[in-house]
Design a protein around this motif. Structure first.
Motif, PDB file in Angstrom:
ATOM      1  N   GLN A   1       0.811  -1.228   0.000  1.00  0.00           N
ATOM      2  CA  GLN A   1       0.000   0.000   0.000  1.00  0.00           C
ATOM      3  C   GLN A   1       0.838   1.268   0.000  1.00  0.00           C
ATOM      4  OE1 GLN A   1      -2.978  -0.016   3.117  1.00  0.00           O
ATOM      5  NE2 GLN A   1      -3.007  -2.229   3.147  1.00  0.00           N
TER       6      GLN A   1
ATOM      7  N   ASP B   1       2.736   4.524   1.297  1.00  0.00           N
ATOM      8  CA  ASP B   1       2.448   5.425   2.419  1.00  0.00           C
ATOM      9  C   ASP B   1       0.950   5.634   2.649  1.00  0.00           C
ATOM     10  OD1 ASP B   1       4.959   6.310   3.619  1.00  0.00           O
ATOM     11  OD2 ASP B   1       5.441   7.004   1.596  1.00  0.00           O
ATOM     12  N   ALA B   2       0.111   5.164   1.703  1.00  0.00           N
ATOM     13  CA  ALA B   2      -1.344   5.338   1.875  1.00  0.00           C
ATOM     14  C   ALA B   2      -1.841   4.593   3.107  1.00  0.00           C
ATOM     15  CB  ALA B   2      -2.076   4.850   0.636  1.00  0.00           C
TER      16      ALA B   2
ATOM     17  N   ARG C   1      -0.839   4.799   5.946  1.00  0.00           N
ATOM     18  CA  ARG C   1      -0.782   5.643   7.167  1.00  0.00           C
ATOM     19  C   ARG C   1      -2.164   6.186   7.553  1.00  0.00           C
ATOM     20  NH1 ARG C   1       4.616   5.960   8.084  1.00  0.00           N
ATOM     21  NH2 ARG C   1       5.897   5.722   6.227  1.00  0.00           N
TER      22      ARG C   1
END
Lengths: 249, 56
Positions: A55, A57-58, A60
């Motif tokens: 995924q 950094d999404a 986060r």
């Protein structure tokens, strides 16, 4: 014997004056602990945790979505528990907790829905789908809004409190549906990554900030709820001597 | 060097348009609720003071 002590303590805490005094002492400490948990949680969520291998950094967004979703269910469960206390034991404080928890629950559920929806766009290719988990969570938002609207419409009479408690208890049926929707139906939403009984499926570097954020959100809820209930308590008890003395200080 | 690091952080690996709005919304909800709760307490104390003065 032990049970008797617990009930006596709870009964004493239900006294408005004692509740006001005790919660006033706890609030500064709770605020400090919540701020520290947010500081660690955010540092871990945005800086320390590595990007997810699929995924990026999404992922986060999950540090806000999971605590908000967890809290949205916990707040409604708290409200249902207060509804039972109000209906069975007629505890005035339970009514105040129920009424003040609803707006917080609505905001947190909105955050859970929006964060999940924004995360869904890059991961699923869509902001929204009428999936069982998403739909039942949306229904929870409507339940919160319904409780807020009903509270404003009914006022503060005893019958109004009873009606509100009954509505909350009827709406509680949605909570197990939300929780088990990913098991009962074939949903796009994935199953639970965290469980009290099973070993976590998340790496520790990602897991600890997530646990800190869940604790921070819980801390925010408890702190805000106590502060809101204290405010309402002052107004409801304005004829009593202790409130007069307190306001004139 | 620091600017590059900050820029990299801000870009969120190409997902900035998804990540940051959610964090700002969360901050808005949490801070807004805290502020409104504090304001309500002050207003209630003032209202009770006026009520006491009127009823005295």
């Amino acid at each position: 014997m032990k049970q008797g002590v617990i009930w006596r303590t709870l009964y004493r805490l239900a006294s408005p004056q004692l509740f006001y005094r005790t919660s006033g002492r706890c609030l500064p400490w709770l605020t400090v602990v919540t701020c520290l948990l947010f500081a660690y949680g955010l540092l871990g969520a945005l800086v320390l945790a590595p990007p997810d291998y699929q995924q990026g950094d999404a992922f986060r967004i999950i540090y806000l979505h999971v605590p908000a979703a967890f809290l949205s269910l916990s707040i409604y469960t708290t409200m249902a528990f207060c509804a039972v206390l109000s209906l069975v034991w007629r505890i005035k404080l339970a009514d105040l907790v129920l009424k003040n928890a609803a707006p917080l629950g609505a905001w947190i559920t909105l955050l859970a829905l929006v964060s999940g929806s924004v995360w869904g766009k890059p991961m699923w290719g869509t902001y929204w789908i009428w999936d069982a988990r998403l739909t039942s969570e949306l229904l929870l938002l409507f339940l919160y809004l319904g409780v807020i609207a009903l509270n404003r419409a009914l006022g503060t009479r005893v019958q109004a409190n009873r009606a509100l408690a009954i509505v909350v208890l009827i709406g509680f049926v949605d909570i197990p549906i939300i929780h088990y929707s990913v098991q009962w139906w074939n949903t796009l939403h994935q199953g639970a990554s965290l469980s009290l009984l099973a070993k976590p499926k998340i790496a520790p570097s990602m897991l600890y900030p997530l646990l800190a954020m869940i604790a921070a959100f819980m801390g925010f809820f408890v702190t805000s709820l106590l502060a809101r209930v204290r405010t309402d308590l002052l107004w409801v008890e304005k004829r009593s001597k202790w409130v007069t003395a307190l306001v004139r200080e | 060097m620091l600017t590059t690091h900050l820029q990299h952080f801000w870009m969120m690996g190409g997902y900035a348009q998804y990540v940051w709005p959610v964090y700002f919304l969360a901050a808005g909800i949490l801070i807004g609720n805290t502020w409104s709760t504090r304001r309500r307490m002050q207003q209630t104390k003032r209202k009770i003071k006026h009520w006491l003065e009127r009823t005295a």
